[in-house]
Design a protein around this motif. Structure first.
Motif, PDB file in Angstrom:
ATOM      1  N   GLU A   1       1.923   1.538 -12.357  1.00  0.00           N
ATOM      2  CA  GLU A   1       3.402   1.391 -11.918  1.00  0.00           C
ATOM      3  C   GLU A   1       3.759  -0.202 -12.086  1.00  0.00           C
ATOM      4  OE1 GLU A   1       4.194   2.903  -8.424  1.00  0.00           O
ATOM      5  OE2 GLU A   1       3.831   5.153  -9.123  1.00  0.00           O
ATOM      6  N   ASP A   2       2.999  -1.296 -11.786  1.00  0.00           N
ATOM      7  CA  ASP A   2       3.133  -2.694 -11.747  1.00  0.00           C
ATOM      8  C   ASP A   2       3.179  -3.109 -13.152  1.00  0.00           C
ATOM      9  OD1 ASP A   2       3.179  -2.606  -8.895  1.00  0.00           O
ATOM     10  OD2 ASP A   2       1.116  -3.478  -8.791  1.00  0.00           O
ATOM     11  N   VAL A   3       2.384  -2.542 -14.062  1.00  0.00           N
ATOM     12  CA  VAL A   3       2.488  -3.175 -15.401  1.00  0.00           C
ATOM     13  C   VAL A   3       3.636  -2.515 -15.998  1.00  0.00           C
ATOM     14  CG1 VAL A   3       1.233  -2.752 -17.571  1.00  0.00           C
ATOM     15  CG2 VAL A   3      -0.099  -3.325 -15.662  1.00  0.00           C
ATOM     16  N   GLY A   4       4.249  -1.351 -15.679  1.00  0.00           N
ATOM     17  CA  GLY A   4       5.425  -0.808 -16.150  1.00  0.00           C
ATOM     18  C   GLY A   4       6.536  -1.811 -15.812  1.00  0.00           C
ATOM     19  N   ASP A   5       6.560  -1.941 -14.500  1.00  0.00           N
ATOM     20  CA  ASP A   5       7.650  -2.905 -14.051  1.00  0.00           C
ATOM     21  C   ASP A   5       7.601  -4.108 -14.531  1.00  0.00           C
ATOM     22  OD1 ASP A   5       8.343  -0.617 -12.398  1.00  0.00           O
ATOM     23  OD2 ASP A   5       7.417  -1.432 -10.601  1.00  0.00           O
TER      24      ASP A   5
ATOM     25  N   MET B   1       0.892  -1.213   0.053  1.00  0.00           N
ATOM     26  CA  MET B   1       0.146   0.105   0.037  1.00  0.00           C
ATOM     27  C   MET B   1       0.879   1.184   0.016  1.00  0.00           C
ATOM     28  SD  MET B   1      -2.960   0.998   2.534  1.00  0.00           S
ATOM     29  CE  MET B   1      -3.539   2.535   2.809  1.00  0.00           C
ATOM     30  N   GLY B   2       0.721   2.169  -0.726  1.00  0.00           N
ATOM     31  CA  GLY B   2       1.383   3.364  -0.997  1.00  0.00           C
ATOM     32  C   GLY B   2       0.803   4.362  -0.048  1.00  0.00           C
ATOM     33  N   LEU B   3       1.520   5.557  -0.183  1.00  0.00           N
ATOM     34  CA  LEU B   3       1.189   6.447   0.630  1.00  0.00           C
ATOM     35  C   LEU B   3      -0.087   7.193   0.271  1.00  0.00           C
ATOM     36  CD1 LEU B   3       4.553   8.546   1.202  1.00  0.00           C
ATOM     37  CD2 LEU B   3       3.356   7.099   2.948  1.00  0.00           C
ATOM     38  N   PRO B   4      -1.191   7.745   1.311  1.00  0.00           N
ATOM     39  CA  PRO B   4      -2.191   8.359   1.037  1.00  0.00           C
ATOM     40  C   PRO B   4      -2.109   9.408   0.249  1.00  0.00           C
ATOM     41  CG  PRO B   4      -1.927   8.130   3.391  1.00  0.00           C
ATOM     42  CD  PRO B   4      -0.706   7.572   2.726  1.00  0.00           C
ATOM     43  N   ASN B   5      -2.732   9.552  -0.823  1.00  0.00           N
ATOM     44  CA  ASN B   5      -2.864  10.988  -1.591  1.00  0.00           C
ATOM     45  C   ASN B   5      -3.593  12.116  -0.916  1.00  0.00           C
ATOM     46  OD1 ASN B   5      -5.598  10.390  -2.526  1.00  0.00           O
ATOM     47  ND2 ASN B   5      -4.946   9.466  -4.406  1.00  0.00           N
ATOM     48  N   ASN B   6      -3.568  13.082  -1.602  1.00  0.00           N
ATOM     49  CA  ASN B   6      -4.273  14.419  -0.862  1.00  0.00           C
ATOM     50  C   ASN B   6      -5.790  14.434  -0.902  1.00  0.00           C
ATOM     51  OD1 ASN B   6      -3.978  17.132  -0.029  1.00  0.00           O
ATOM     52  ND2 ASN B   6      -4.632  17.842  -2.122  1.00  0.00           N
ATOM     53  N   ASP B   7      -6.506  13.540  -1.837  1.00  0.00           N
ATOM     54  CA  ASP B   7      -7.819  13.425  -1.571  1.00  0.00           C
ATOM     55  C   ASP B   7      -8.124  12.303  -0.597  1.00  0.00           C
ATOM     56  OD1 ASP B   7      -8.964  14.950  -3.831  1.00  0.00           O
ATOM     57  OD2 ASP B   7      -7.979  13.317  -5.319  1.00  0.00           O
ATOM     58  N   GLU B   8      -7.306  11.480  -0.254  1.00  0.00           N
ATOM     59  CA  GLU B   8      -7.534  10.637   1.041  1.00  0.00           C
ATOM     60  C   GLU B   8      -7.553  11.312   2.342  1.00  0.00           C
ATOM     61  OE1 GLU B   8      -6.296   6.220  -0.281  1.00  0.00           O
ATOM     62  OE2 GLU B   8      -4.734   7.678  -0.805  1.00  0.00           O
ATOM     63  N   VAL B   9      -6.435  12.161   2.199  1.00  0.00           N
ATOM     64  CA  VAL B   9      -6.196  12.679   3.560  1.00  0.00           C
ATOM     65  C   VAL B   9      -7.270  13.976   3.747  1.00  0.00           C
ATOM     66  CG1 VAL B   9      -4.558  14.287   4.570  1.00  0.00           C
ATOM     67  CG2 VAL B   9      -3.732  12.673   3.615  1.00  0.00           C
ATOM     68  N   LYS B  10      -7.523  14.714   2.818  1.00  0.00           N
ATOM     69  CA  LYS B  10      -8.638  15.569   2.874  1.00  0.00           C
ATOM     70  C   LYS B  10     -10.054  14.685   3.106  1.00  0.00           C
ATOM     71  CE  LYS B  10      -6.965  19.515   0.404  1.00  0.00           C
ATOM     72  NZ  LYS B  10      -6.842  20.435  -0.785  1.00  0.00           N
ATOM     73  N   GLY B  11     -10.566  13.627   2.549  1.00  0.00           N
ATOM     74  CA  GLY B  11     -11.383  12.908   3.178  1.00  0.00           C
ATOM     75  C   GLY B  11     -11.481  12.353   4.384  1.00  0.00           C
TER      76      GLY B  11
ATOM     77  N   ARG C   1      -7.849   6.136  -7.065  1.00  0.00           N
ATOM     78  CA  ARG C   1      -6.873   6.853  -7.929  1.00  0.00           C
ATOM     79  C   ARG C   1      -5.589   6.388  -7.708  1.00  0.00           C
ATOM     80  NH1 ARG C   1      -6.411  13.068  -7.198  1.00  0.00           N
ATOM     81  NH2 ARG C   1      -4.387  12.451  -6.355  1.00  0.00           N
ATOM     82  N   ARG C   2      -5.261   6.115  -6.322  1.00  0.00           N
ATOM     83  CA  ARG C   2      -3.774   5.525  -5.872  1.00  0.00           C
ATOM     84  C   ARG C   2      -3.750   3.990  -6.462  1.00  0.00           C
ATOM     85  NH1 ARG C   2      -3.175   2.613  -1.677  1.00  0.00           N
ATOM     86  NH2 ARG C   2      -5.041   3.505  -0.604  1.00  0.00           N
ATOM     87  N   LYS C   3      -4.714   3.300  -6.408  1.00  0.00           N
ATOM     88  CA  LYS C   3      -4.837   1.921  -6.544  1.00  0.00           C
ATOM     89  C   LYS C   3      -4.378   1.774  -8.238  1.00  0.00           C
ATOM     90  CE  LYS C   3      -7.077  -0.105  -2.808  1.00  0.00           C
ATOM     91  NZ  LYS C   3      -8.084  -0.900  -2.293  1.00  0.00           N
ATOM     92  N   VAL C   4      -5.171   2.522  -9.203  1.00  0.00           N
ATOM     93  CA  VAL C   4      -4.993   2.721 -10.344  1.00  0.00           C
ATOM     94  C   VAL C   4      -3.391   3.044 -10.638  1.00  0.00           C
ATOM     95  CG1 VAL C   4      -5.664   3.716 -12.425  1.00  0.00           C
ATOM     96  CG2 VAL C   4      -7.354   2.881 -11.210  1.00  0.00           C
ATOM     97  N   GLY C   5      -2.944   4.185 -10.006  1.00  0.00           N
ATOM     98  CA  GLY C   5      -1.740   4.427 -10.206  1.00  0.00           C
ATOM     99  C   GLY C   5      -0.596   3.166  -9.940  1.00  0.00           C
TER     100      GLY C   5
ATOM    101  N   ARG D   1     -14.788  11.309  -1.227  1.00  0.00           N
ATOM    102  CA  ARG D   1     -13.647  11.949  -1.519  1.00  0.00           C
ATOM    103  C   ARG D   1     -12.531  10.874  -1.115  1.00  0.00           C
ATOM    104  NH1 ARG D   1     -11.505  17.921  -0.822  1.00  0.00           N
ATOM    105  NH2 ARG D   1      -9.856  17.722  -2.260  1.00  0.00           N
ATOM    106  N   GLU D   2     -12.629  10.266   0.110  1.00  0.00           N
ATOM    107  CA  GLU D   2     -11.392   9.142   0.447  1.00  0.00           C
ATOM    108  C   GLU D   2     -11.484   8.094  -0.622  1.00  0.00           C
ATOM    109  OE1 GLU D   2      -9.773   6.415   3.995  1.00  0.00           O
ATOM    110  OE2 GLU D   2     -12.134   7.405   4.231  1.00  0.00           O
ATOM    111  N   GLY D   3     -12.729   7.586  -1.006  1.00  0.00           N
ATOM    112  CA  GLY D   3     -12.923   6.436  -1.738  1.00  0.00           C
ATOM    113  C   GLY D   3     -12.206   6.786  -3.131  1.00  0.00           C
ATOM    114  N   TYR D   4     -12.836   8.239  -3.605  1.00  0.00           N
ATOM    115  CA  TYR D   4     -11.993   8.668  -4.997  1.00  0.00           C
ATOM    116  C   TYR D   4     -10.509   8.492  -4.813  1.00  0.00           C
ATOM    117  CZ  TYR D   4     -10.514  11.665  -8.598  1.00  0.00           C
ATOM    118  OH  TYR D   4      -9.784  12.157  -9.486  1.00  0.00           O
ATOM    119  N   GLY D   5      -9.857   8.951  -3.804  1.00  0.00           N
ATOM    120  CA  GLY D   5      -8.605   9.096  -3.768  1.00  0.00           C
ATOM    121  C   GLY D   5      -7.890   7.660  -3.549  1.00  0.00           C
ATOM    122  N   THR D   6      -8.460   6.704  -2.922  1.00  0.00           N
ATOM    123  CA  THR D   6      -8.139   5.424  -2.914  1.00  0.00           C
ATOM    124  C   THR D   6      -8.096   4.783  -4.284  1.00  0.00           C
ATOM    125  OG1 THR D   6      -8.834   5.141  -0.446  1.00  0.00           O
ATOM    126  CG2 THR D   6      -8.226   3.235  -1.828  1.00  0.00           C
TER     127      THR D   6
END
Length: 70
Positions: free
Chosen positions: A62-66, A1-11, A54-58, A47-52
């Motif tokens: 990255e996993d596909v690129g690796d 799990m990566g660091l939470p993004n701005n939308d997750e924190v604000k949510g 978005r992070r998971k898609v990112g 908002r938190e759900g949207y941020g989560t």
């Protein structure tokens, strides 16, 4: 799990703020404040759900690129 993004924190912040408003509204018997808190909390959850998502898609991209690099 990566660091939470701005939308997750604000949510999370909006959820906490909404919970406080709801509690204060109940304590003061102020239905408007209680409803405003409920709306803030619900908006924070969205908002938190949207941020989560978005992070998971990112992370998936990255996993596909690796995988392609190997």
């Amino acid at each position: 799990m990566g660091l939470p993004n701005n939308d997750e924190v604000k949510g999370k912040f909006d959820q906490a703020k909404g919970g406080l408003k709801e509690t204060a509204g109940r304590a003061l018997n102020d239905r408007d404040l209680e409803s405003e808190g409920n709306a803030d909390r619900a908006g924070g959850e969205v908002r938190e759900g949207y941020g989560t998502a978005r992070r998971k898609v990112g992370e998936a991209v990255e996993d596909v690129g690796d995988a392609i690099k190997k």
